[in-house]
Design a protein around this motif. Structure first.
Motif, PDB file in Angstrom:
ATOM      1  N   SER A  83      -8.776  -3.223  76.692  1.00  0.00           N
ATOM      2  CA  SER A  83      -8.221  -4.667  76.987  1.00  0.00           C
ATOM      3  C   SER A  83      -6.829  -4.622  76.627  1.00  0.00           C
ATOM      4  N   GLY A  84      -6.295  -3.695  75.656  1.00  0.00           N
ATOM      5  CA  GLY A  84      -4.992  -3.861  75.176  1.00  0.00           C
ATOM      6  C   GLY A  84      -4.099  -3.312  75.931  1.00  0.00           C
ATOM      7  N   PHE A  85      -4.428  -2.532  77.319  1.00  0.00           N
ATOM      8  CA  PHE A  85      -3.717  -1.836  78.178  1.00  0.00           C
ATOM      9  C   PHE A  85      -2.510  -3.001  78.910  1.00  0.00           C
ATOM     10  N   ASN A  86      -2.665  -4.137  78.863  1.00  0.00           N
ATOM     11  CA  ASN A  86      -1.820  -5.042  79.278  1.00  0.00           C
ATOM     12  C   ASN A  86      -0.424  -5.369  78.461  1.00  0.00           C
ATOM     13  N   ASP A  87      -0.651  -4.904  77.100  1.00  0.00           N
ATOM     14  CA  ASP A  87       0.328  -4.796  76.110  1.00  0.00           C
ATOM     15  C   ASP A  87       1.402  -4.016  76.490  1.00  0.00           C
ATOM     16  N   PHE A  88       1.304  -3.235  77.459  1.00  0.00           N
ATOM     17  CA  PHE A  88       2.711  -2.375  77.818  1.00  0.00           C
ATOM     18  C   PHE A  88       3.360  -3.273  78.875  1.00  0.00           C
ATOM     19  N   TYR A  89       3.071  -4.337  79.388  1.00  0.00           N
ATOM     20  CA  TYR A  89       3.897  -5.219  80.188  1.00  0.00           C
ATOM     21  C   TYR A  89       5.210  -5.566  79.580  1.00  0.00           C
ATOM     22  N   ARG A  90       6.227  -5.302  80.137  1.00  0.00           N
ATOM     23  CA  ARG A  90       7.594  -5.656  79.641  1.00  0.00           C
ATOM     24  C   ARG A  90       8.124  -4.974  78.465  1.00  0.00           C
ATOM     25  N   VAL A  91       7.074  -3.832  78.052  1.00  0.00           N
ATOM     26  CA  VAL A  91       7.495  -2.858  77.189  1.00  0.00           C
ATOM     27  C   VAL A  91       7.891  -1.426  77.541  1.00  0.00           C
ATOM     28  N   GLN A  92       7.260  -1.059  78.477  1.00  0.00           N
ATOM     29  CA  GLN A  92       7.546   0.041  79.062  1.00  0.00           C
ATOM     30  C   GLN A  92       6.783   0.218  80.150  1.00  0.00           C
ATOM     31  N   LYS A  93       7.115   1.094  81.149  1.00  0.00           N
ATOM     32  CA  LYS A  93       6.180   1.472  82.260  1.00  0.00           C
ATOM     33  C   LYS A  93       4.644   1.839  81.843  1.00  0.00           C
ATOM     34  N   PHE A  94       4.061   1.261  82.738  1.00  0.00           N
ATOM     35  CA  PHE A  94       2.335   1.514  82.402  1.00  0.00           C
ATOM     36  C   PHE A  94       2.135   3.036  82.498  1.00  0.00           C
ATOM     37  N   PRO A  95       1.584   3.433  81.450  1.00  0.00           N
ATOM     38  CA  PRO A  95       1.541   5.068  81.197  1.00  0.00           C
ATOM     39  C   PRO A  95       0.360   5.287  82.115  1.00  0.00           C
ATOM     40  N   PRO A  96       0.374   6.605  82.638  1.00  0.00           N
ATOM     41  CA  PRO A  96      -0.647   7.051  83.597  1.00  0.00           C
ATOM     42  C   PRO A  96      -1.920   7.121  82.609  1.00  0.00           C
ATOM     43  N   VAL A  97      -3.161   6.988  83.239  1.00  0.00           N
ATOM     44  CA  VAL A  97      -4.500   6.965  82.633  1.00  0.00           C
ATOM     45  C   VAL A  97      -5.273   8.006  82.750  1.00  0.00           C
ATOM     46  N   TYR A  98      -6.057   8.635  82.019  1.00  0.00           N
ATOM     47  CA  TYR A  98      -7.228   9.617  82.444  1.00  0.00           C
ATOM     48  C   TYR A  98      -8.354   9.197  81.743  1.00  0.00           C
ATOM     49  N   GLY A  99      -9.550   9.858  82.462  1.00  0.00           N
ATOM     50  CA  GLY A  99     -10.881   9.437  82.075  1.00  0.00           C
ATOM     51  C   GLY A  99     -11.708   9.992  83.151  1.00  0.00           C
ATOM     52  N   ALA A 100     -12.944   9.997  82.746  1.00  0.00           N
ATOM     53  CA  ALA A 100     -14.124  10.409  83.793  1.00  0.00           C
ATOM     54  C   ALA A 100     -13.936   9.408  85.126  1.00  0.00           C
ATOM     55  N   PRO A 101     -14.368   9.853  86.130  1.00  0.00           N
ATOM     56  CA  PRO A 101     -14.296   9.019  87.369  1.00  0.00           C
ATOM     57  C   PRO A 101     -14.995   7.701  87.220  1.00  0.00           C
ATOM     58  N   PRO A 102     -16.330   7.558  86.881  1.00  0.00           N
ATOM     59  CA  PRO A 102     -16.975   6.241  86.819  1.00  0.00           C
ATOM     60  C   PRO A 102     -16.155   5.341  85.825  1.00  0.00           C
ATOM     61  N   VAL A 103     -15.460   5.887  85.078  1.00  0.00           N
ATOM     62  CA  VAL A 103     -14.747   5.055  83.869  1.00  0.00           C
ATOM     63  C   VAL A 103     -13.313   4.493  84.780  1.00  0.00           C
ATOM     64  N   LEU A 104     -12.909   5.403  85.233  1.00  0.00           N
ATOM     65  CA  LEU A 104     -11.258   4.579  86.071  1.00  0.00           C
ATOM     66  C   LEU A 104     -11.912   3.964  87.174  1.00  0.00           C
ATOM     67  N   ASP A 105     -13.080   4.215  87.876  1.00  0.00           N
ATOM     68  CA  ASP A 105     -13.392   3.510  89.003  1.00  0.00           C
ATOM     69  C   ASP A 105     -13.659   2.161  88.505  1.00  0.00           C
ATOM     70  N   TYR A 106     -14.265   1.821  87.303  1.00  0.00           N
ATOM     71  CA  TYR A 106     -14.639   0.515  86.773  1.00  0.00           C
ATOM     72  C   TYR A 106     -13.206  -0.182  86.352  1.00  0.00           C
ATOM     73  N   LEU A 107     -12.555   0.667  85.512  1.00  0.00           N
ATOM     74  CA  LEU A 107     -11.285  -0.142  85.135  1.00  0.00           C
ATOM     75  C   LEU A 107     -10.227  -0.286  86.046  1.00  0.00           C
ATOM     76  N   GLY A 108     -10.315   0.417  87.156  1.00  0.00           N
ATOM     77  CA  GLY A 108      -9.669   0.121  88.338  1.00  0.00           C
ATOM     78  C   GLY A 108      -9.618  -1.193  88.907  1.00  0.00           C
ATOM     79  N   GLY A 109     -10.885  -1.611  88.827  1.00  0.00           N
ATOM     80  CA  GLY A 109     -11.250  -2.935  89.273  1.00  0.00           C
ATOM     81  C   GLY A 109     -11.029  -3.836  88.592  1.00  0.00           C
ATOM     82  N   VAL A 110     -10.956  -3.809  87.067  1.00  0.00           N
ATOM     83  CA  VAL A 110     -10.654  -4.692  86.134  1.00  0.00           C
ATOM     84  C   VAL A 110      -9.059  -4.766  86.116  1.00  0.00           C
ATOM     85  N   TYR A 111      -8.580  -3.784  86.365  1.00  0.00           N
ATOM     86  CA  TYR A 111      -6.622  -3.879  86.419  1.00  0.00           C
ATOM     87  C   TYR A 111      -6.357  -3.748  87.886  1.00  0.00           C
ATOM     88  N   ASP A 112      -7.006  -4.542  88.795  1.00  0.00           N
ATOM     89  CA  ASP A 112      -6.696  -4.279  90.336  1.00  0.00           C
ATOM     90  C   ASP A 112      -5.179  -4.929  90.460  1.00  0.00           C
TER      91      ASP A 112
END
Length: 242
Positions: A83-112
């Motif tokens: 949940s701290g990923f949004n702390d990059f806002y106005r600090v730096q470009k959001f970095p690329p994210v890596y993870g297993a497909p089910p994890v990225l699928d879920y978090l892609g929905g959270v951070y739509d």
């Protein structure tokens, strides 16, 4: 040479826990100690990689000297790990994210609301970032899909179990075996058994079973004392490799 910094070593409630007057929390409040939520910073050369983005990310990055983050690896979709990923806002470009497909699928929905630069990685298939070889391995954290991580560079192997109980899949045990440094989820004291996590004694036993040369217990609750052996400390930094 690779640097590994424990940005936080606590569980979802952190230590001191809000409103708690137990001896561990009382000492923490009195002397200014704390366990922020667990995440790890890996630095090699000029590049910095995070494993998980805890709710305390802003404070953790400031304490680490405000490094630019080049990539994030997410282990699973629990609040205290992403949940701290949004702390990059106005600090730096959001970095690329890596993870297993089910994890990225879920978090892609959270951070739509963010255009995630997502790079799905299959467990047990190595991938490279900053000259470091990373490999995800599935752990056992019912009922949520969760991965640990192993990374290797400069002749050094480091592992992290993420949230898990002691029943690791054999393939993941093989992946984590023989680490020069191993971080293990050890949420509870020995008198508590839980189907989702290891307790302290189980984590220590797992380090022995996996033949880790050195290890630290992380993801600890406020019930783990400050003077226990093998515990990780916020800000603890390891310089590894040639």
């Amino acid at each position: 040479m690779m640097r590994v910094r424990l940005l936080g070593t606590g569980d979802t409630a952190g230590t001191p826990k809000v409103g708690c007057t137990c001896p561990v929390c009382t000492r923490a409040a009195q002397v200014g100690m704390e366990r922020l939520r667990t995440s790890i910073l890996i630095t090699r050369g000029e590049e910095n990689i995070l494993i998980d983005t805890s709710p305390d990310l802003r404070a953790q990055l400031i304490a680490a000297g405000a490094p630019h983050i080049d990539a994030v690896i997410w282990t699973h979709g629990h609040y205290d790990h992403f949940s701290g990923f949004n702390d990059f806002y106005r600090v730096q470009k959001f970095p690329p994210v890596y993870g297993a497909p089910p994890v990225l699928d879920y978090l892609g929905g959270v951070y739509d609301y963010i255009r995630l630069d997502a790079h799905p990685q299959s467990p047990y298939e190595p991938f490279e970032l900053a000259g470091i070889t990373f490999t995800l391995g599935v752990v056992t954290h019912p009922d949520d899909y969760t991965c640990g991580v192993v990374w290797e560079a400069d002749g050094v192997k480091v592992g992290y179990t993420a949230d898990t109980n002691k029943y690791l899949p054999e393939r993941t045990k093989e992946l984590l075996s023989g680490c020069d440094l191993l971080f293990l989820d050890g949420l509870f004291p020995p008198d508590v058994s839980h189907h989702k996590h290891m307790n302290y004694d189980e984590a220590v036993a797992m380090a022995g079973e996996l033949a880790a040369k050195d290890f630290r217990v992380v993801h600890m609750s406020h019930r783990i004392g400050w003077d226990w052996a093998h515990i990780g400390l916020d800000g603890e930094t390891f310089v590894l490799g040639e």
